[in-house]
Write an enzyme that holds these catalytic residues in place. Structure first.
Site, PDB file in Angstrom:
ATOM      1  N   ARG B  51      70.928  21.405  71.429  1.00  0.00           N
ATOM      2  CA  ARG B  51      71.961  21.930  70.565  1.00  0.00           C
ATOM      3  C   ARG B  51      71.417  22.866  69.500  1.00  0.00           C
ATOM      4  O   ARG B  51      71.881  23.989  69.337  1.00  0.00           O
ATOM      5  CB  ARG B  51      72.672  20.753  69.890  1.00  0.00           C
ATOM      6  CG  ARG B  51      74.046  21.001  69.405  1.00  0.00           C
ATOM      7  CD  ARG B  51      74.588  19.695  68.839  1.00  0.00           C
ATOM      8  NE  ARG B  51      73.938  18.554  69.454  1.00  0.00           N
ATOM      9  CZ  ARG B  51      74.341  17.981  70.560  1.00  0.00           C
ATOM     10  NH1 ARG B  51      75.414  18.408  71.159  1.00  0.00           N
ATOM     11  NH2 ARG B  51      73.679  16.953  71.068  1.00  0.00           N
ATOM     12  N   THR B  52      70.431  22.419  68.782  1.00  0.00           N
ATOM     13  CA  THR B  52      69.905  23.213  67.677  1.00  0.00           C
ATOM     14  C   THR B  52      69.262  24.495  68.196  1.00  0.00           C
ATOM     15  O   THR B  52      69.445  25.576  67.638  1.00  0.00           O
ATOM     16  CB  THR B  52      68.879  22.382  66.869  1.00  0.00           C
ATOM     17  OG1 THR B  52      69.507  21.183  66.464  1.00  0.00           O
ATOM     18  CG2 THR B  52      68.398  23.137  65.657  1.00  0.00           C
ATOM     19  N   LYS B  80      46.730  21.620  75.294  1.00  0.00           N
ATOM     20  CA  LYS B  80      45.263  21.713  75.349  1.00  0.00           C
ATOM     21  C   LYS B  80      44.638  21.229  74.048  1.00  0.00           C
ATOM     22  O   LYS B  80      43.428  21.312  73.860  1.00  0.00           O
ATOM     23  CB  LYS B  80      44.838  23.168  75.614  1.00  0.00           C
ATOM     24  CG  LYS B  80      45.368  23.711  76.928  1.00  0.00           C
ATOM     25  CD  LYS B  80      45.065  25.198  77.067  1.00  0.00           C
ATOM     26  CE  LYS B  80      45.813  25.779  78.267  1.00  0.00           C
ATOM     27  NZ  LYS B  80      45.935  27.237  78.179  1.00  0.00           N
ATOM     28  N   ARG B 101      60.801  23.282  65.474  1.00  0.00           N
ATOM     29  CA  ARG B 101      61.093  21.852  65.477  1.00  0.00           C
ATOM     30  C   ARG B 101      59.853  21.132  65.983  1.00  0.00           C
ATOM     31  O   ARG B 101      59.225  21.556  66.959  1.00  0.00           O
ATOM     32  CB  ARG B 101      62.270  21.502  66.378  1.00  0.00           C
ATOM     33  CG  ARG B 101      62.275  19.999  66.678  1.00  0.00           C
ATOM     34  CD  ARG B 101      63.522  19.497  67.273  1.00  0.00           C
ATOM     35  NE  ARG B 101      64.640  19.669  66.362  1.00  0.00           N
ATOM     36  CZ  ARG B 101      65.768  18.977  66.485  1.00  0.00           C
ATOM     37  NH1 ARG B 101      65.903  18.081  67.428  1.00  0.00           N
ATOM     38  NH2 ARG B 101      66.758  19.199  65.666  1.00  0.00           N
ATOM     39  N   HIS B 129      66.282  18.175  58.201  1.00  0.00           N
ATOM     40  CA  HIS B 129      66.933  19.049  59.157  1.00  0.00           C
ATOM     41  C   HIS B 129      67.906  19.889  58.328  1.00  0.00           C
ATOM     42  O   HIS B 129      69.117  19.707  58.397  1.00  0.00           O
ATOM     43  CB  HIS B 129      67.658  18.193  60.210  1.00  0.00           C
ATOM     44  CG  HIS B 129      68.161  18.955  61.396  1.00  0.00           C
ATOM     45  ND1 HIS B 129      67.956  20.311  61.555  1.00  0.00           N
ATOM     46  CD2 HIS B 129      68.890  18.556  62.472  1.00  0.00           C
ATOM     47  CE1 HIS B 129      68.525  20.697  62.696  1.00  0.00           C
ATOM     48  NE2 HIS B 129      69.095  19.656  63.259  1.00  0.00           N
TER      49      HIS B 129
END
Lengths: 152, 302
Positions: B51-52, B80, B101, B129
């Site tokens: 969604r974000t 890695k 995020r 958020h």
């Protein structure tokens, strides 16, 4: 006649940490890594104190604390006094100050904080509410209480 | 706000919040503006979020910008063992702004300290958020006509829900009366309540949902997750006590609106969806305008 004597032996050179809350003496020893010290150390606790009822004291030969170490002591023992001794004379006497911000001294207790995951130095704002000291993490914004404080 | 990262809602003052909401309202009127022509925005989703991420990418494309990035770290150099610092420094060479995020808390703050280009935090673990918080504020203002002096009810998992924490803190700027409805195990943490007290505002805590509905201007629903309860029996006991259905809204005020950060599971019965008081899907659309406003103002284009 009452005999006047020192309960904890005097030191010729070094620092006396006085007015430690009686139950914090061992924690102060731990956070300063005094177990590893090669110098003479004397300590006592549950001693009589005019100001606090009971107190603890630590005397460390040849040791003078840097500001960062004194900040550490302040977080655990905010009432402590640092007394610097040279040739059995007091040359300096300071109360420890609780700093507003501390860096690289304590760990964040949140295991998922960036400072515990990558090579990022810790930084906290020191909060004081109802006499209790807490550390608010600059990164994860979580609060570390006194019981959870772990020092580097 | 130009060139300044947005990591936590606490980074913005009351005036800055209102400024962003005003710019978002302009974008709602006129969403297609070619402000980002020739600009590249990096979208780094170390942790997946449909969604974000789609909302950000939609916001960028509506302004004519280009997106580079990844939607999960599985196929990147992170696998890695690359550090966040190295990833951010590298990507900053390719972009004018980084949306990120990451599951690690504090990662966005740290990125903002090492990055030469601004960072927008699209969620750092259970911490912050802020773009969700701004879109919640936008939705509240749009449906109520104001942010000032509202009665806002939060329902469900108030302990772990980061959207709840950020929104409570932001609403402290606007003389809100807080109603907090949750199982005892999932009450709002004292660190968040501290903000309410510092703003000299009031909150009340409830374990009974129905009694608070008639007072509420906004009902902010959240999901209660089974994993939050060490004892599954405890979860079974509470799971139905914090579910909203259409019948319960009979006593709600005319202006009352239901918000939810989504995804919803069963805490809002589907029979609420057709009620005009249900606002959670429009709320998600508002996210695009708010993100357009943020990107444009951080890049100094608004």
């Amino acid at each position: 006649m009452k005999r006047k004597e020192l309960i904890v032996t005097a030191i010729s050179n070094g620092t006396v940490i006085d007015h430690i809350p009686a139950d914090k003496v061992f924690q102060v020893i731990r956070i300063l890594d005094l177990e590893l010290s090669q110098d003479e150390i004397y300590f006592g606790t549950n001693l009589e104190s005019k100001k606090y009822g009971r107190k603890g004291i630590i005397k460390i030969s040849q040791k003078y604390f840097k500001p960062q170490e004194s900040d550490k002591i302040a977080l655990v023992a905010p009432t402590a006094t640092l007394i610097e001794i040279k040739d059995f004379e007091v040359v300096r006497k300071n109360n420890v100050n609780i700093p507003d911000i501390i860096e690289k001294i304590a760990k964040c207790f949140n295991p998922n904080c960036i400072t515990n995951k990558e090579n990022v130095p810790t930084k906290f704002t020191v909060l004081q509410t109802n006499g209790e000291i807490k550390l608010s993490c600059h990164y994860c914004e979580k609060t570390t209480s006194q019981n959870n404080m772990v020092f580097f | 706000m130009k060139n300044r990262s947005l990591v936590s809602i606490n980074d913005y003052s009351r005036e800055e919040i209102i400024k962003i909401l005003d710019i978002a309202a302009e974008f709602e009127q006129n969403p297609h503006q070619n402000l980002l022509k020739g600009r590249v925005i990096a979208s780094l989703f170390f942790e997946p979020s449909t969604r974000t991420r789609l909302s950000f990418e939609s916001a960028i494309q509506k302004m004519g910008g280009n997106v580079v990035g990844f939607s999960s770290s599985d196929t990147t150099s992170v696998q890695k063992g690359e550090s966040i610092k190295d990833t951010i420094l590298t990507v900053s060479n390719y972009s004018d702004l980084i949306v990120m995020r990451h599951s690690v808390e504090g990662s966005a703050r740290y990125a903002s300290e090492v990055s030469p280009v601004p960072i927008i935090n699209a969620g750092d673990g259970a911490n912050q958020h802020p773009t969700q918080c701004l879109l919640d504020l936008y939705s509240i203002r749009k449906t109520q006509g104001t942010l000032q002096n509202l009665e806002v009810t939060f329902v469900g998992d108030l302990k772990y829900g980061r959207t709840v924490h950020s929104l409570v803190i932001a609403l402290c700027h606007f003389n809100t009366k807080f109603h907090l409805v949750s199982p005892l195990e999932l009450k709002l943490p004292s660190a968040v309540k501290r903000h309410i007290k510092e703003a000299n505002l009031n909150y009340e805590q409830y374990t009974n949902f129905s009694e608070v509905i008639p007072k509420s201007d906004i009902i902010y629903m959240t999901r209660i997750q089974r994993e939050r309860f060490p004892d599954p029996l405890e979860y079974e006991k509470v799971k139905n006590a914090f579910v909203l259905d259409n019948k319960m809204l009979d006593n709600a005020k005319e202006n009352c609106r239901i918000l939810h950060p989504l995804p919803r599971v069963n805490e809002i019965n589907v029979d609420v969806d057709s009620n005009p008081k249900a606002y959670y899907f429009e709320q998600a659309l508002n996210g695009v305008y708010v993100r357009q406003a943020l990107i444009a103002s951080i890049l100094g284009l608004k």
